[in-house]
Design an enzyme around this catalytic site. Structure first.
Site, PDB file in Angstrom:
ATOM      1  N   GLN A   1       0.810  -1.218   0.000  1.00 46.10           N
ATOM      2  CA  GLN A   1       0.000   0.000   0.000  1.00 46.10           C
ATOM      3  C   GLN A   1       0.842   1.266   0.000  1.00 46.10           C
ATOM      4  O   GLN A   1       0.354   2.352  -0.268  1.00 46.10           O
ATOM      5  CB  GLN A   1      -0.926   0.015   1.218  1.00 46.10           C
ATOM      6  CG  GLN A   1      -0.208   0.182   2.547  1.00 46.10           C
ATOM      7  CD  GLN A   1      -1.129   0.010   3.740  1.00 46.10           C
ATOM      8  OE1 GLN A   1      -1.608  -1.093   4.024  1.00 46.10           O
ATOM      9  NE2 GLN A   1      -1.385   1.102   4.437  1.00 46.10           N
TER      10      GLN A   1
ATOM     11  N   HIS B   1      -6.140  -1.412  11.628  1.00 45.95           N
ATOM     12  CA  HIS B   1      -5.599  -2.006  10.406  1.00 45.95           C
ATOM     13  C   HIS B   1      -6.539  -3.084   9.873  1.00 45.95           C
ATOM     14  O   HIS B   1      -7.176  -3.808  10.645  1.00 45.95           O
ATOM     15  CB  HIS B   1      -4.237  -2.614  10.726  1.00 45.95           C
ATOM     16  CG  HIS B   1      -3.399  -2.933   9.533  1.00 45.95           C
ATOM     17  ND1 HIS B   1      -3.307  -2.111   8.429  1.00 45.95           N
ATOM     18  CD2 HIS B   1      -2.597  -4.002   9.258  1.00 45.95           C
ATOM     19  CE1 HIS B   1      -2.489  -2.640   7.549  1.00 45.95           C
ATOM     20  NE2 HIS B   1      -2.054  -3.797   8.018  1.00 45.95           N
TER      21      HIS B   1
ATOM     22  N   CYS C   1      -5.216   0.486   3.784  1.00 43.20           N
ATOM     23  CA  CYS C   1      -5.349  -0.938   4.106  1.00 43.20           C
ATOM     24  C   CYS C   1      -6.788  -1.414   3.942  1.00 43.20           C
ATOM     25  O   CYS C   1      -7.031  -2.574   3.603  1.00 43.20           O
ATOM     26  CB  CYS C   1      -4.854  -1.212   5.522  1.00 43.20           C
ATOM     27  SG  CYS C   1      -5.770  -0.345   6.814  1.00 43.20           S
TER      28      CYS C   1
END
Length: 343
Positions: A148, A290, A154
């Site tokens: 990324q 995340h 994410c």
């Protein structure tokens, strides 16, 4: 009087010398630690091709020292087999790392809308039996690890990775799909400033599908929406939030495929390899930061674990993956499991 002064001076010098001798080993050890850390920093720079301006280098070295100390504390507290230490993020401050590699939208928001939670309509799995080991990579159902880069995207990578795998399982065709489509065209989320999987699934349904990565390449920044319906490669009809129970997640994954989950990623910055098993206080489940993809599970030496695909490149962790303890709701990974329902 003169002789007395000499005696006093001699005694004073002896005391000072004695004090210096007593302190010497501690000062010497501290200097040696600094020298050793400098040597490690030089290895780090060579390994990851780092080059700094003079003033910046000293700043990065100090950050490196702090990160090594934090990794040491993580190592002491972890109850699994994880190894912490130097990796490609070791010269980044926590503030930089959190802004670039975690999910700012989630990190700054303790409120989760009802769309993120399972409902009674999602149902309960009754048969929880399954194989001891599952790894969807071995079935060819997982694309290569992506990166990324310095972008809090994410949420897009976790969503797209799930669709890639579910599309393969249904159609036996593994296709690398586009995250950039979501960064540019998902009006509910915020590109590099973060987002949510349920919004991403809704955006893909609204757009009409996902294009190939090669037709809509990743730039790690938000751009103008260039979605082309004629270039759609995969479609989904809905998404499903699974119940937040690891035994049910395990059974679902074994029968149906990989699952997207949201976790507290505090243990990941200094991670190198092994099975993460942090304490509750070190990795609280109420701070979600995340989004990642569970692709399998297993057990080694009484340590049950999940196999998780990350989006930080193949030169991080276990070739881009990490393992985390299964059965203790580690880092809150059970809170928001979800998956696409593909056409």
């Amino acid at each position: 009087m003169f002789r007395l002064a000499i005696v006093c001076l001699t005694i004073t010098c002896s005391l000072l010398q004695s004090e210096a001798i007593n302190q010497g080993p501690y000062l010497e050890d501290e200097d040696e630690d600094r020298v050793q850390m400098r040597s490690q920093f030089e290895k780090f720079k060579a390994m990851y091709n780092k080059d700094y301006e003079d003033l910046e280098e000293e700043n990065r070295f100090n950050i490196f020292v702090e990160n090594m100390e934090k990794a040491k504390r993580m190592q002491e507290q972890d109850r699994g087999t994880a190894v912490y230490g130097m990796n490609k993020f070791s010269d980044m401050s926590d503030e930089e790392f959190d802004g670039f590699y975690f999910n700012p939208a989630m990190s700054n928001n303790s409120f989760w809308p009802k769309e993120a939670y399972w409902t009674e309509e999602d149902g309960r799995l009754t048969n929880l039996t399954g194989p001891r080991f599952v790894d969807w990579r071995k079935h060819g159902a997982v694309t290569g690890v992506k990166n990324q880069r310095k972008c809090g995207s994410c949420w897009a990578f976790g969503t797209v990775a799930n669709i890639e795998s579910m599309w393969y399982i249904r159609h036996k065709k593994l296709v690398v799909l586009s995250e950039q489509e979501l960064l540019d065209c998902d009006t509910w989320d915020h590109a590099c400033k973060g987002g949510y999987t349920y919004n991403a699934f809704r955006a893909i349904i609204s757009l009409g599908g996902v294009m190939r990565e090669r037709d809509y390449t990743y730039t790690a920044t938000k751009g103008r929406c260039s979605f082309k319906r004629t270039k759609v490669m995969a479609q989904i009809v809905s998404y499903r939030n699974l119940r937040p129970h690891e035994q049910e997640m395990k059974a679902w994954l074994a029968r149906n495929g990989p699952i997207t989950v949201t976790i507290n990623g505090v243990a990941l910055k200094g991670y190198r390899r092994g099975i993460i098993r942090p304490t509750f206080s070190e990795c609280r489940p109420n701070k979600m930061t995340h989004v990642v993809l569970i692709v399998g599970y297993g057990v080694v030496r009484s340590h049950p674990y999940w196999i998780i695909k990350n989006s930080w490149g193949a030169n991080w962790g276990e070739q881009g993956y990490f393992r985390i303890y299964r059965g203790e709701q580690a880092c809150g990974l059970n809170r928001f499991p979800t998956t696409a329902m593909v056409k």
